[in-house]
Scaffold this motif. Structure first.
Motif, PDB file in Angstrom:
ATOM      1  N   GLU A 114       0.822  -1.228   0.082  1.00 32.38           N
ATOM      2  CA  GLU A 114      -0.039   0.096   0.063  1.00 32.38           C
ATOM      3  C   GLU A 114       0.967   1.282  -0.078  1.00 32.38           C
ATOM      4  O   GLU A 114       0.688   2.008  -0.971  1.00 32.38           O
ATOM      5  CB  GLU A 114      -0.870  -0.058   1.179  1.00 32.38           C
ATOM      6  N   GLU A 115       1.860   1.087   0.943  1.00 31.54           N
ATOM      7  CA  GLU A 115       2.822   2.274   1.098  1.00 31.54           C
ATOM      8  C   GLU A 115       3.388   2.809  -0.335  1.00 31.54           C
ATOM      9  O   GLU A 115       3.790   3.989  -0.592  1.00 31.54           O
ATOM     10  CB  GLU A 115       3.685   2.131   2.052  1.00 31.54           C
ATOM     11  N   ASN A 116       3.812   1.592  -1.121  1.00 26.00           N
ATOM     12  CA  ASN A 116       4.676   2.038  -2.249  1.00 26.00           C
ATOM     13  C   ASN A 116       3.948   1.603  -3.418  1.00 26.00           C
ATOM     14  O   ASN A 116       4.473   1.701  -4.398  1.00 26.00           O
ATOM     15  CB  ASN A 116       5.889   1.046  -2.233  1.00 26.00           C
ATOM     16  N   GLY A 117       2.488   1.782  -3.586  1.00 25.65           N
ATOM     17  CA  GLY A 117       1.924   1.600  -4.508  1.00 25.65           C
ATOM     18  C   GLY A 117       1.751   0.228  -5.320  1.00 25.65           C
ATOM     19  O   GLY A 117       1.939   0.416  -6.820  1.00 25.65           O
ATOM     20  N   LEU A 118       2.262  -0.938  -5.047  1.00 23.86           N
ATOM     21  CA  LEU A 118       2.511  -1.893  -5.462  1.00 23.86           C
ATOM     22  C   LEU A 118       1.129  -2.990  -5.968  1.00 23.86           C
ATOM     23  O   LEU A 118       0.381  -2.646  -5.039  1.00 23.86           O
ATOM     24  CB  LEU A 118       3.486  -3.165  -4.755  1.00 23.86           C
ATOM     25  N   TRP A 119       1.071  -3.431  -6.887  1.00 26.86           N
ATOM     26  CA  TRP A 119      -0.043  -4.602  -6.862  1.00 26.86           C
ATOM     27  C   TRP A 119       0.500  -5.645  -5.932  1.00 26.86           C
ATOM     28  O   TRP A 119       1.357  -6.227  -6.053  1.00 26.86           O
ATOM     29  CB  TRP A 119      -0.169  -5.116  -8.377  1.00 26.86           C
ATOM     30  N   TYR A 120      -0.509  -5.854  -5.349  1.00 24.43           N
ATOM     31  CA  TYR A 120      -0.205  -7.019  -4.297  1.00 24.43           C
ATOM     32  C   TYR A 120      -1.239  -8.404  -4.629  1.00 24.43           C
ATOM     33  O   TYR A 120      -2.402  -8.518  -4.730  1.00 24.43           O
ATOM     34  CB  TYR A 120      -0.861  -6.488  -2.935  1.00 24.43           C
ATOM     35  N   HIS A 121      -0.258  -9.261  -5.119  1.00 21.18           N
ATOM     36  CA  HIS A 121      -0.983 -10.648  -5.478  1.00 21.18           C
ATOM     37  C   HIS A 121      -1.001 -11.718  -4.429  1.00 21.18           C
ATOM     38  O   HIS A 121       0.434 -12.000  -3.887  1.00 21.18           O
ATOM     39  CB  HIS A 121      -0.533 -11.156  -6.765  1.00 21.18           C
ATOM     40  N   VAL A 122      -1.817 -12.457  -4.084  1.00 21.79           N
ATOM     41  CA  VAL A 122      -1.576 -13.536  -3.149  1.00 21.79           C
ATOM     42  C   VAL A 122      -1.890 -14.858  -3.713  1.00 21.79           C
ATOM     43  O   VAL A 122      -3.153 -15.059  -4.453  1.00 21.79           O
ATOM     44  CB  VAL A 122      -2.597 -13.444  -1.945  1.00 21.79           C
ATOM     45  N   ASP A 123      -1.004 -15.714  -3.827  1.00 26.47           N
ATOM     46  CA  ASP A 123      -1.318 -16.984  -4.444  1.00 26.47           C
ATOM     47  C   ASP A 123      -1.661 -17.757  -3.382  1.00 26.47           C
ATOM     48  O   ASP A 123      -0.968 -18.443  -2.435  1.00 26.47           O
ATOM     49  CB  ASP A 123      -0.028 -17.379  -5.142  1.00 26.47           C
ATOM     50  N   ALA A 124      -3.000 -18.152  -3.220  1.00 26.68           N
ATOM     51  CA  ALA A 124      -3.436 -18.889  -1.935  1.00 26.68           C
ATOM     52  C   ALA A 124      -4.230 -20.094  -2.730  1.00 26.68           C
ATOM     53  O   ALA A 124      -5.230 -20.656  -2.168  1.00 26.68           O
ATOM     54  CB  ALA A 124      -4.657 -18.167  -1.329  1.00 26.68           C
ATOM     55  N   ALA A 125      -3.597 -20.520  -3.947  1.00 29.01           N
ATOM     56  CA  ALA A 125      -4.196 -21.749  -4.394  1.00 29.01           C
ATOM     57  C   ALA A 125      -4.259 -22.963  -3.522  1.00 29.01           C
ATOM     58  O   ALA A 125      -5.576 -23.570  -3.566  1.00 29.01           O
ATOM     59  CB  ALA A 125      -3.345 -22.171  -5.714  1.00 29.01           C
ATOM     60  N   TYR A 126      -3.386 -23.127  -2.877  1.00 34.91           N
ATOM     61  CA  TYR A 126      -3.401 -24.205  -1.666  1.00 34.91           C
ATOM     62  C   TYR A 126      -4.186 -23.784  -0.512  1.00 34.91           C
ATOM     63  O   TYR A 126      -5.245 -24.158  -0.067  1.00 34.91           O
ATOM     64  CB  TYR A 126      -1.871 -24.730  -1.334  1.00 34.91           C
ATOM     65  N   GLY A 127      -3.682 -22.451   0.238  1.00 31.62           N
ATOM     66  CA  GLY A 127      -4.481 -22.332   1.485  1.00 31.62           C
ATOM     67  C   GLY A 127      -5.918 -21.493   1.439  1.00 31.62           C
ATOM     68  O   GLY A 127      -6.428 -21.288   2.626  1.00 31.62           O
TER      69      GLY A 127
END
Ligand SMILES: *Cc1c(COP(=O)(O)O)cnc(C)c1O
Length: 486
Positions: free
Chosen positions: A263-276
């Motif tokens: 958020e602070e750095n304006g990044l796209w945040y992707h979470v690979d939760a394919a398993y969890g």
């Protein structure tokens, strides 16, 4: 033009439309085989070493002549359904296991007969609504806001690819700026992400590997430092990929801390939760996944944690409009279908147009078994993994990895003498030769380790006890053979 010829062809082509009696014959042959497969599964090996090539299938090439349904079923029953790993078995504890709910197979059967077109709302509003209801349910499950949207894909790899393409266009990456863009991930990220970067045309971006802590989770302070250094060097941090349940060891990256940094750095945040991701259903596990709701995109794999047969992944995006930007196209021949005011069509948020109506294979099981059954099964898997950890931890000589965050445990046996890696490789080979249960191995910090991943809905306490028994038995045998050879 000869009408005779047309009639002749009609006669032959009608072989493609069996009569009700013929349908029953085909159906019976298939049902008979699948029923005995299910009934006998528990008494059969979970892993049977496969011959290098399978002559039976190769010796029966596709040809002009038809064969009987019984011959066809026999061919597959003998050449496919006996060899290799049996992922439908509760004793499949390797990789990230799947499952294959029976109710889902009947949903597939059903939609294959009606062949409803689920790609665009115009063609079948109901089918699109079934898929969109599932997507909205999963966006809520992940804690995403109202404007989130998603797509049902064939699996986790395509779901991750869809997220990467969405992130690329949302952040305006193109050939003029790609070399300055930076991707942050851990060494334990699933390899399909590297594949996705290549396919999405962003492989020329800079890739930073973030160091892991003692429990194989991304170190947030290292992420922060690397981003700061890149900004100082005039680069443009683009995206961070976190894992919610790594394939190797089932670790969950610090999702909330990473969210702050993204958020602070304006990044796209992707979470690979394919398993969890599916474990969001378990109230007890939810706190461990805190922060997932702050991601820009997330992938979950119902053909893992919701026990659906292979062929179902899900990508969810916080801002559904970003998906439309990346994937909506139009064409003249689609002019009747372009009214998407009521519901978003899958085709507008996916690389696919014509597609399997895969929604029903998730909808039907969820509806007829109810969420409580899924929640209980997932909770059971978590407890089974902990039980396995506790029990094996008591057996002398076993060195355990971290206490399981989800349902993956890894360990190795440390022999009094000799190379531990060699010993565990042999142990793995013996377990595979035995075949009653299927486990897989990996390398963690240059150590060869064996994994137990509990996720098949058919895995229960007896399977875990059997696995413990096999491990003790094989270690004893190996130790004895070592003594006799010395
Ligand atoms: C299984 C898995 C994938 C790949 O998904 P497929 O459904 O096999 O394409 C990606 N990431 C993680 C963490 C996985 O466990």
């Amino acid at each position: 033009m000869s009408l005779e010829r047309i009639k002749q062809l009609e006669k032959i082509s009608k072989q493609l439309e069996p009569t009700a009696d013929e349908r029953e014959l085909i159906r019976r042959a298939v049902i008979q085989h699948t029923e005995s497969f299910l009934e006998e599964m528990d008494s059969k090996k979970t892993y049977a070493e496969t011959p290098e090539s399978n002559p039976t299938i190769i010796e029966n090439p596709i040809s002009e002549e038809a064969i009987s349904i019984d011959s066809a079923v026999n061919l597959i029953a003998n050449s496919v359904d006996k060899d290799g790993i049996n992922p439908a078995s509760g004793k499949h504890l390797g990789y990230i296991p799947g499952g294959g709910l029976y109710s889902s197979s009947l949903a597939d059967y059903w939609v294959d007969i009606t062949n409803r077109y689920a790609g665009v709302f115009f063609a079948n509003p109901g089918a699109v609504q079934v898929e969109n209801v599932l997507i909205r349910w999963m966006t809520e499950l992940m804690g995403y806001p109202q404007q989130a949207f998603g797509n049902l894909t064939s699996g986790g790899s395509i779901a991750n690819l869809t997220a990467i393409v969405t992130a690329r266009d949302a952040k305006g990456l193109n050939s003029s700026n790609i070399r300055k863009a930076v991707i942050y991930l851990s060494g334990h990220v699933h390899h399909c992400l590297h594949k996705a970067f290549k396919i999405a045309g962003v492989a020329e971006a800079q890739v930073r590997q973030i160091t892991l802590d003692g429990r194989f989770r991304m170190k947030a302070d290292d992420l922060q430092e690397q981003i700061a250094a890149d900004i100082d060097n005039g680069l443009q941090p683009w995206m961070v990929v976190a894992s919610a349940g790594t394939t190797d060891v089932g670790a969950i990256d610090p999702l909330d801390e990473i969210a702050n940094i993204a958020e602070e750095n304006g990044l796209w945040y992707h979470v690979d939760a394919a398993y969890g991701g599916c474990f969001m259903l378990c109230e007890e596990i939810k706190p461990q996944l805190k922060g997932i709701e702050r991601s820009d995109s997330v992938v979950i794999d119902p053909h893992k944690g919701f026990f659906i047969p292979y062929g179902l992944g899900v990508v969810l995006v916080r801002n559904g409009e970003d998906m439309k930007k990346a994937f909506t196209q139009s064409a003249n021949y689609m002019q009747d279908a372009l009214d998407d005011d009521i519901e978003i069509s899958p085709a507008d948020v996916s690389p696919e147009l014509t597609k399997h109506f895969r929604g029903l294979r998730l909808w039907l099981p969820l509806k007829i078994h109810g969420l409580s059954a899924f929640r209980a099964a997932l909770q059971e898997k978590i407890l089974l993994a902990r039980y396995f950890y506790d029990q094996l931890n008591k057996v002398e000589g076993f060195e355990m990895g971290p206490y399981p965050e989800l349902s993956v445990v890894f360990f190795r046996y440390i022999p009094d003498s000799g190379d531990a890696n060699e010993f565990n490789k042999k142990l793995m080979t013996e377990i595979h030769k035995d075949g009653r249960v299927f486990l897989s191995s990996t390398v963690v910090d240059d150590k060869f380790v064996i994994r137990v991943a509990v996720l098949v809905f058919r895995t229960h306490l007896a399977t875990i006890d059997l696995t413990l028994e096999i491990l003790r038995e094989k270690v004893q045998q190996l130790l004895q053979s070592q003594h006799t050879t010395v």
